[in-house]
Design a protein around this motif. Structure first.
Motif, PDB file in Angstrom:
ATOM      1  N   ALA A   1      -9.971   4.541  -1.332  1.00 12.57           N
ATOM      2  CA  ALA A   1     -10.662   4.153  -2.660  1.00 12.57           C
ATOM      3  C   ALA A   1     -10.129   4.970  -3.823  1.00 12.57           C
ATOM      4  CB  ALA A   1     -12.094   4.448  -2.609  1.00 12.57           C
ATOM      5  N   ASP A   2      -9.731   5.855  -3.777  1.00  9.09           N
ATOM      6  CA  ASP A   2      -9.147   6.939  -4.978  1.00  9.09           C
ATOM      7  C   ASP A   2      -7.741   6.798  -5.535  1.00  9.09           C
ATOM      8  OD1 ASP A   2      -8.266   8.105  -2.674  1.00  9.09           O
ATOM      9  OD2 ASP A   2      -8.706  10.024  -3.324  1.00  9.09           O
ATOM     10  N   ILE A   3      -7.051   5.862  -4.625  1.00 12.88           N
ATOM     11  CA  ILE A   3      -5.803   5.620  -5.065  1.00 12.88           C
ATOM     12  C   ILE A   3      -5.628   3.963  -5.435  1.00 12.88           C
ATOM     13  CG2 ILE A   3      -4.815   7.558  -4.080  1.00 12.88           C
ATOM     14  CD1 ILE A   3      -3.573   5.843  -1.927  1.00 12.88           C
ATOM     15  N   PHE A   4      -4.485   3.766  -6.238  1.00 17.70           N
ATOM     16  CA  PHE A   4      -4.195   2.268  -6.330  1.00 17.70           C
ATOM     17  C   PHE A   4      -2.720   2.141  -5.742  1.00 17.70           C
ATOM     18  CE2 PHE A   4      -3.250  -1.680  -8.123  1.00 17.70           C
ATOM     19  CZ  PHE A   4      -4.515  -2.446  -8.367  1.00 17.70           C
ATOM     20  N   GLN A   5      -2.300   1.104  -5.167  1.00 19.80           N
ATOM     21  CA  GLN A   5      -1.059   0.975  -4.805  1.00 19.80           C
ATOM     22  C   GLN A   5      -0.876  -0.516  -4.777  1.00 19.80           C
ATOM     23  OE1 GLN A   5      -0.114   3.226  -0.824  1.00 19.80           O
ATOM     24  NE2 GLN A   5      -0.144   1.156   0.009  1.00 19.80           N
ATOM     25  N   SER A   6       0.665  -0.704  -5.257  1.00 20.92           N
ATOM     26  CA  SER A   6       1.230  -2.045  -5.429  1.00 20.92           C
ATOM     27  C   SER A   6       2.595  -2.182  -5.189  1.00 20.92           C
ATOM     28  CB  SER A   6       0.973  -2.335  -6.887  1.00 20.92           C
ATOM     29  OG  SER A   6       1.638  -3.638  -7.154  1.00 20.92           O
ATOM     30  N   LYS A   7       2.896  -3.284  -4.150  1.00 20.09           N
ATOM     31  CA  LYS A   7       4.389  -3.623  -3.949  1.00 20.09           C
ATOM     32  C   LYS A   7       4.774  -4.369  -5.072  1.00 20.09           C
ATOM     33  CE  LYS A   7       3.555  -2.980   1.129  1.00 20.09           C
ATOM     34  NZ  LYS A   7       3.541  -3.608   2.393  1.00 20.09           N
ATOM     35  N   ILE A   8       6.231  -4.162  -5.328  1.00 28.90           N
ATOM     36  CA  ILE A   8       6.736  -4.983  -6.395  1.00 28.90           C
ATOM     37  C   ILE A   8       8.124  -5.253  -5.834  1.00 28.90           C
ATOM     38  CG2 ILE A   8       7.367  -5.512  -8.804  1.00 28.90           C
ATOM     39  CD1 ILE A   8       5.504  -3.029  -9.338  1.00 28.90           C
ATOM     40  N   TRP A   9       8.653  -6.518  -5.979  1.00 28.18           N
ATOM     41  CA  TRP A   9       9.910  -7.013  -5.756  1.00 28.18           C
ATOM     42  C   TRP A   9      10.743  -7.098  -7.302  1.00 28.18           C
ATOM     43  CZ3 TRP A   9      13.784  -7.245  -2.119  1.00 28.18           C
ATOM     44  CH2 TRP A   9      13.574  -7.470  -0.608  1.00 28.18           C
ATOM     45  N   LEU A  10      11.775  -6.432  -7.319  1.00 31.09           N
ATOM     46  CA  LEU A  10      12.457  -6.415  -8.554  1.00 31.09           C
ATOM     47  C   LEU A  10      13.816  -6.900  -8.493  1.00 31.09           C
ATOM     48  CD1 LEU A  10      11.517  -2.866  -9.620  1.00 31.09           C
ATOM     49  CD2 LEU A  10      10.473  -5.054 -10.708  1.00 31.09           C
ATOM     50  N   ALA A  11      14.151  -7.919  -9.186  1.00 35.70           N
ATOM     51  CA  ALA A  11      15.662  -8.563  -9.295  1.00 35.70           C
ATOM     52  C   ALA A  11      16.477  -7.586  -9.875  1.00 35.70           C
ATOM     53  CB  ALA A  11      15.446  -9.900  -9.619  1.00 35.70           C
ATOM     54  N   PRO A  12      17.721  -7.765  -9.732  1.00 39.96           N
ATOM     55  CA  PRO A  12      18.747  -7.016 -10.274  1.00 39.96           C
ATOM     56  C   PRO A  12      18.419  -6.945 -12.050  1.00 39.96           C
ATOM     57  CG  PRO A  12      20.070  -8.210  -9.016  1.00 39.96           C
ATOM     58  CD  PRO A  12      18.484  -8.777  -9.085  1.00 39.96           C
ATOM     59  N   GLY A  13      18.207  -5.774 -12.565  1.00 43.11           N
ATOM     60  CA  GLY A  13      17.995  -5.601 -13.918  1.00 43.11           C
ATOM     61  C   GLY A  13      16.480  -6.071 -14.419  1.00 43.11           C
ATOM     62  N   GLN A  14      15.762  -6.446 -13.541  1.00 43.67           N
ATOM     63  CA  GLN A  14      14.447  -6.766 -13.832  1.00 43.67           C
ATOM     64  C   GLN A  14      13.562  -5.494 -14.067  1.00 43.67           C
ATOM     65  OE1 GLN A  14      12.442  -9.192 -10.718  1.00 43.67           O
ATOM     66  NE2 GLN A  14      10.285  -9.075 -11.837  1.00 43.67           N
ATOM     67  N   GLY A  15      12.610  -5.952 -15.187  1.00 45.59           N
ATOM     68  CA  GLY A  15      11.687  -4.950 -15.579  1.00 45.59           C
ATOM     69  C   GLY A  15      10.360  -5.229 -15.343  1.00 45.59           C
ATOM     70  N   GLU A  16       9.425  -4.635 -15.068  1.00 48.48           N
ATOM     71  CA  GLU A  16       8.028  -5.155 -15.069  1.00 48.48           C
ATOM     72  C   GLU A  16       6.825  -4.284 -15.498  1.00 48.48           C
ATOM     73  OE1 GLU A  16       5.953  -7.655 -13.651  1.00 48.48           O
ATOM     74  OE2 GLU A  16       8.205  -8.420 -13.344  1.00 48.48           O
TER      75      GLU A  16
END
Length: 426
Positions: free
Chosen positions: A399-414
């Motif tokens: 409960a005390d952390i936030f976790q997220s998975k992200i796919w990033l294409a070449p050069g992509q920014g999120e």
């Protein structure tokens, strides 16, 4: 699927070397399609024919809400002969000419500023400083635009400053400039090489921005010398790495492919608009990168203050920083990817205090999947292709952390909007 909603205020433009008499409907259509929001004007004189074309251009800018930096011959300086060591001096009537130009354009809402000079060498330095001061004397709104040489071993003698940071500090202090621009293209070397000096330059200007001087950067869009033809991924990579270091405006070099007549040693080819005035693949790469920035984040990056920026897992150069986990991001894990290279930036909104994190895949060739772990975050929101924020599901088992998975294409920014458990101080 939706239509492009239009440009934002974020400055996206290009180095423009055309004569204003070449301006026609197709030229304007290309600029609109490419989603440019700040145009460097064509060259023009004060003759009646040129003024007629300039009026057409200014009306177009007003209609499309596009800003323009004018190459007004009363304000712009000209280079002396190549290789000359003669010091440039302002004309005796320069002050009155600038006053005349400012009086003519000060009330035009789309006129952003006046072009002063590109890449001033040491023997132009005093004249450029005086020119910037003169424009600022007559207008506190219009930008005196100067594009500076980058930090490179070959520019030390051209600038006659051994330390580039001192050069930037001196220029900012003496001119009172609130915004500067520079160019560097070593990030687009042939054989898929990206010079680390690209990041060194970004870091110099990131340091300058800490003193309240915003910066624009010039990115490569036309192959020449031993610079490659940039792909869409390359354009996206250049844009997003610049944003990660806090850039507040972007120009492309160049839009129209030079015909190599000015210098027979050059090998320009296949820029966004080719020798026959037709759009190339690079045109669409720029258009798509520009549209993504406008549509997804709009004016937001103009309002974000960069707190820290770092590289993971390794720094490209010793002058740069690794990721600092003192902020909300506490861990980055590479799940999948070849030669992973990431940049993580943390921002704060200048007025609301809202926290943001920006993660960029700094590999322009390979996708990567990462997992980001944060603490002190209640909610995490990302932005879809149309700029709509949505909540990301927390995949953490605690409960005390936030976790997220992200796919990033070449050069992509999120860009991630972080709702903190404790508000950040302004």
């Amino acid at each position: 699927m939706r239509k492009f909603a239009g440009i934002s205020r974020f400055p996206l433009g290009f180095w423009n070397y055309m004569d204003i008499r070449e301006l026609d409907d197709q030229v304007l259509a290309d600029w609109e399609e490419a989603a440019f929001s700040c145009i460097l004007s064509p060259f023009f004189t004060l003759e009646e024919e040129d003024r007629g074309k300039l009026d057409i251009l200014l009306r177009w800018c007003a209609e499309h809400k596009v800003n323009i930096i004018l190459r007004d011959p009363r304000v712009s300086l000209r280079h002396t002969e190549p290789g000359s060591s003669e010091k440039m001096r302002l004309a005796a009537d320069y002050d009155s000419l600038v006053a005349e130009a400012v009086a003519e354009f000060a009330d035009h809402p789309q006129v952003y500023g006046f072009f002063i000079l590109d890449e001033p060498h040491w023997n132009y330095y005093e004249a450029v400083v005086q020119a910037v001061q003169t424009v600022k004397k007559h207008s506190d709104r219009l930008l005196p635009f100067v594009n500076l040489l980058p930090a490179m071993p070959s520019t030390v003698d051209l600038l006659q400053f051994r330390h580039y940071d001192r050069y930037l500090a001196d220029f900012a202090e003496r001119t009172g400039a609130q915004q500067v621009c520079y160019d560097y293209y070593g990030q687009m070397m042939e054989r898929n090489e990206e010079s680390s000096q690209y990041y060194v330059n970004l870091n110099h200007y990131r340091n300058l921005s800490r003193q309240g001087v915003e910066f624009w950067t010039t990115l490569l869009s036309t192959p020449h010398f031993n610079y490659r033809r940039p792909s869409y991924e390359d354009m996206r990579w250049q844009v997003n790495t610049s944003l990660a270091y806090g850039a507040k405006g972007i120009l492309y070099f160049t839009f129209y492919t030079p015909d190599n007549a000015y210098n027979s040693e050059t090998n320009y080819r296949q820029g966004p608009i080719d020798w026959w005035g037709e759009r190339t693949d690079t045109f669409y790469g720029i258009r798509n990168a520009n549209r993504e920035l406008h549509q997804r984040w709009g004016d937001l990056f103009l309002e974000l203050q960069l707190l820290q920026v770092g590289h993971y897992p390794e720094v490209p150069a010793k002058e740069l920083n690794t990721v600092d986990y003192n902020g909300p991001v506490k861990e980055i894990e590479i799940l999948t990817g070849r030669e992973p290279k990431l940049i993580l930036s943390e921002f704060r909104h200048r007025t609301s205090g809202q926290s943001y994190a920006f993660i960029v895949n700094a590999n322009p060739r390979d996708s990567v999947q990462v997992q980001v772990q944060l603490e002190g975050v209640l909610r995490l929101r990302r932005f879809n292709a149309y700029g709509e924020a949505y909540d990301v599901v927390n995949s953490a088992p605690y409960a005390d952390i936030f976790q997220s998975k992200i796919w990033l294409a070449p050069g992509q920014g999120e860009l991630m909007e972080l709702v903190r458990t404790e508000p950040t101080e302004l």
